[in-house]
Design an enzyme around this catalytic site. Structure first.
Site, PDB file in Angstrom:
ATOM      1  N   ASN A 104       0.848  -1.185   0.000  1.00  0.00           N
ATOM      2  CA  ASN A 104       0.000   0.000   0.000  1.00  0.00           C
ATOM      3  C   ASN A 104       0.883   1.235   0.000  1.00  0.00           C
ATOM      4  OD1 ASN A 104      -2.132   1.709   0.140  1.00  0.00           O
ATOM      5  ND2 ASN A 104      -2.604   1.322   2.294  1.00  0.00           N
TER       6      ASN A 104
ATOM      7  N   ASP B 239      10.503   1.854   2.126  1.00  0.00           N
ATOM      8  CA  ASP B 239       9.291   1.449   2.857  1.00  0.00           C
ATOM      9  C   ASP B 239       9.459   0.009   3.337  1.00  0.00           C
ATOM     10  OD1 ASP B 239       6.830   1.352   4.043  1.00  0.00           O
ATOM     11  OD2 ASP B 239       5.660   1.470   2.197  1.00  0.00           O
TER      12      ASP B 239
END
EC number: 3.5.2.3
Lengths: 436, 297
Positions: A283, A310
């Site tokens: 996401n 991330d």
């Protein structure tokens, strides 16, 4: 025991901030760069001499976006294992996200993670504090206290701040500390129950799609708020063309916005979900080819300032399940360099620009030390063997988690050494921990 | 064929072979009761579906197999067991096939990667429902013989329909044209790339159809604002008597059931001369016998 004087001899030094790209000797003394010279430097008698011929000597990489999972989910990652993964990937500094358990919305958690990072003693671990208490999106966390404790940005990463009024005040309030506010841009009313990019692949697989507008609409909102507040906005993991266009335009108008993109978003398309591969669930989701190309263009032209991984460790329990029940995320610290260099080889961006995105760009975005190799800079250095081919083997990651869609991928270019503050912390596939 | 996870990717010849076997079973294939004698077939239904479960159960029995019925209520899943653990535990009891119905798209694919026995997808989320598509195709083939030049119109909630996806793959593989029709909010992107024609104007396409398949409209979609009301849906996309008048005289009307009479289909149409809805149900068992026979071979 590391000597305090090191001479890196005849490596190809690439220092985008100062326009350096050529064979140089680099002398390191007392943790900082003491001299960079085209002419050979006479090795001081106490110096450790490192032959860097045929290698690249780069400013240490800085990752603005990692999840170290400590405290709370130490089975997935700890500050120590995450630091090992970082230095193995050439990162000399990382920014740890606040969505730990408990959330880093207080000095106590910030201090705890800092202590764990000192104990690990590998890379620099900077902290991101929460924007809102408990990441609940309702009340602002004590920003001043977090800054005083050493947080370098605030973010509710993993969640958007849906309340526009609160977001406006957070941006406004942060101006007194000149603090970047990092945003996970997702309008939850648009993403809904979506689990992957909305497109032909989600239709074929019968999975609920997340339209790009879920991200773009929030980028637009936050840029409007930024313009009014004159704060600093950092857009995390940009995934689509629409966001890129808005950020480019905002920069042109002089707004203080920075942005990052992840290697998986500039490498993979939504089709990578393939046969319901939960390792490709993240996401924001992997997007269309057009989006990937737009992100690549933005990396090249400066619209995006930094490559951030991330890094999001998850265990088998979170991934070996039905696709719509799987958790989002992919580990990224140990594959970032190889994937970035693949984009360089494919002509998406220059090598200098790639190095800048891994070092100078992130340093400037958050005002961190390092990111360059001028005299007096911290001796955070990544030495790369550019031509070594290797195969990603998730079972051999330093990270405690193995959730990667890149297992088995052939990559070229590998980290040979990582130096932090003049100390060798990674070499030849081994981390160098100083156990005192 | 080791598993039947979906119609996508099957060759025309594989589909035709399954339909041929179903034809044999429909006429009471004499050797059929020996095929799975002494074997166990496990029904794993994580989502209620009496008709599909019963149909598979009858098919298994007809092939001589024992059926282990395993349903969600009171199961270990409600105690937090993962899908894979459940599947592996049931596999350990020795079935030749797991028939899986699950509300998550791709659940049978996950199981198939981790078990040795055959896996049959009995409907996964909004992805595929292959045995339904096969029985639909079987019903059409018995009426038509060949699919070339035929147009099948599928109406309703395409976005959430596994029946629509499986039928699209199946019918196009067999040579038919498929038109998908519904409100724009229920037509996901990329359907054209899967070979369909897509429209929201039902009245324009109705006269072209050789068969019309109405999909069940779920009332929860109304509360999710995919359309304003069942009444409006019915007015725009319901197969009512006036619309049925405009169908080709020989056009067939189908529905995978269970029907919302008066919403997507008018009672008079469901029971009218075009309808082959009960034939579909009857063909289900023969088709599922063929499926079990092929994957357990």
């Amino acid at each position: 025991m590391n000597p305090t004087t090191v001479l890196l001899r005849r490596g190809r030094v690439i220092d985008p901030r100062h326009g350096v790209d050529g064979v140089r000797d680099v002398l390191v003394r007392d943790g900082v760069v003491a001299e960079v010279s085209e002419a050979p430097i006479q090795a001081p008698p106490d110096a450790q001499v490192v032959d860097a011929q045929g290698r690249w000597v780069l400013p240490g990489f800085i990752d603005l976006h990692v999840h170290l999972r400590e405290p709370g989910e130490e089975g997935k990652e700890t500050v120590l294992t995450g630091s090992r993964a970082a230095v193995a990937g050439g990162f000399t500094a990382v920014v740890a996200m606040p969505n730990t358990k408990p959330v880093n919305d207080s000095v106590l958690i910030t201090e705890y993670v800092k202590a764990k990072a000192r104990e690990a003693g590998l890379c620099r671990v900077y902290l991101a504090g929460a924007i809102t208490k408990g990441l609940q999106g309702e009340e602002m966390a004590e920003m001043g206290a977090l800054v005083a404790a050493g947080c370098v940005c605030i973010t509710d990463d993993g969640r958007p701040v849906m309340n526009a009024g609160l977001m406006r005040r957070a941006l406004q309030y942060a101006t007194q500390f000149d603090l970047p506010v990092m945003v996970h841009e997702e309008d939850l009313t648009l993403s809904g129950k979506g689990v992957m990019h909305e497109g032909a692949t989600s239709t074929r697989l019968g999975l609920i799609g997340i339209p790009p507008s879920a991200e773009v609409a929030m980028v637009a909102r936050d840029l409007v708020l930024l313009e009014e507040t004159r704060g600093r906005l950092h857009v995390a993991h940009v995934s689509c063309e629409g966001s890129v266009r808005l950020i480019r335009e905002a920069k042109r108008r002089g707004l203080r916005v920075t942005a990052e993109a992840t290697p998986h978003h500039f490498t993979l398309e939504d089709e990578a979900v393939g046969d319901y591969d939960t390792h490709a669930r993240m996401n924001p989701p992997l997007r269309s080819r057009q989006d990937v190309l737009a992100v690549r263009e933005a990396l090249a032209d400066g619209t995006i300032d930094a490559i951030a991984t991330d890094h999001a460790p998850h265990g088998v329990l979170e991934k070996q399940v039905e696709f719509d029940k799987a958790w989002n995320g992919v580990v990224g610290l140990e594959t970032a360099l190889g994937l970035t260099l693949a984009a360089v080889r494919e002509g998406a961006l220059s090598l200098t620009r790639a190095v800048a995105l891994l070092s100078d760009g992130p340093a400037r975005a958050f005002g961190l030390p390092g990111g360059h190799l001028a005299v007096g800079a911290p001796a955070d250095i990544t030495v790369v063997e550019p031509d070594v081919e290797w195969t990603v083997d998730a079972t051999r990651f330093f990270s405690r988690s193995r959730n990667t869609p890149f297992h088995g991928r052939r990559l070229t270019g590998r980290v040979a050494q990582t130096w932090v503050g003049g100390r060798l912390v990674f070499e030849n596939g081994q981390t160098k921990e100083s156990r005192s | 064929m080791r598993h039947l996870l979906g119609i996508e990717g099957l060759r025309r010849s594989e589909i035709e072979a399954l339909l041929d076997r179903a034809e044999a079973h429909l006429h009471g294939s004499p050797d059929a009761s020996h095929v799975l004698r002494g074997k166990v077939v496990a029904n794993l239904f994580f989502e209620d579906s009496t008709r599909t479960r019963t149909s598979f159960e009858m098919a298994a029995h007809a092939l001589g197999a024992e059926v282990l019925n395993w349903t969600m209520a009171g199961s270990s899943v409600s105690k937090g067991e993962t899908l894979l653990d459940t599947a592996r535990n049931i596999e350990a009891t020795g079935p030749v096939a797991l028939i899986i119905r699950h509300r998550s798209s791709g659940a049978p694919h996950l199981v198939a990667r981790h078990v040795r026995c055959a896996v049959v997808n009995a409907g996964d989320g909004t992805h595929e429902h292959p045995s339904q598509a096969l029985l639909d195709a079987f019903t059409l083939r018995r009426r038509w013989g060949r699919f070339d030049g035929r147009t099948v119109l599928i109406i309703g909630d395409i976005l959430h329909s596994r029946v629509a996806r499986s039928n699209l793959h199946c019918l196009t593989a067999l040579g038919a044209k498929v038109v998908l029709c519904g409100p724009p909010t229920l037509l996901p992107p990329g359907l054209e790339s899967l070979g369909a024609r897509v429209t929201s104007r039902l009245d324009d396409v109705l006269p072209e159809a050789d068969a019309v398949m109405c999909l069940r409209v779920q009332s929860e979609r109304q509360s999710e604002s995919f359309f304003p009301s069942a009444r409006e849906f019915s007015r725009l996309f319901g197969l009512n008597a006036a619309r049925a008048e405009r169908l080709k005289p020989e056009a067939l009307v189908m529905h995978p059931g269970p029907m919302n009479r008066g919403v997507e289909i008018a009672p008079a149409v469901a029971d009218g001369p075009h309808s082959v809805i009960l034939e579909q149900v009857a063909h289900g068992v023969a088709v599922r016998r063929a499926v079990l026979e092929v994957v357990c071979r």
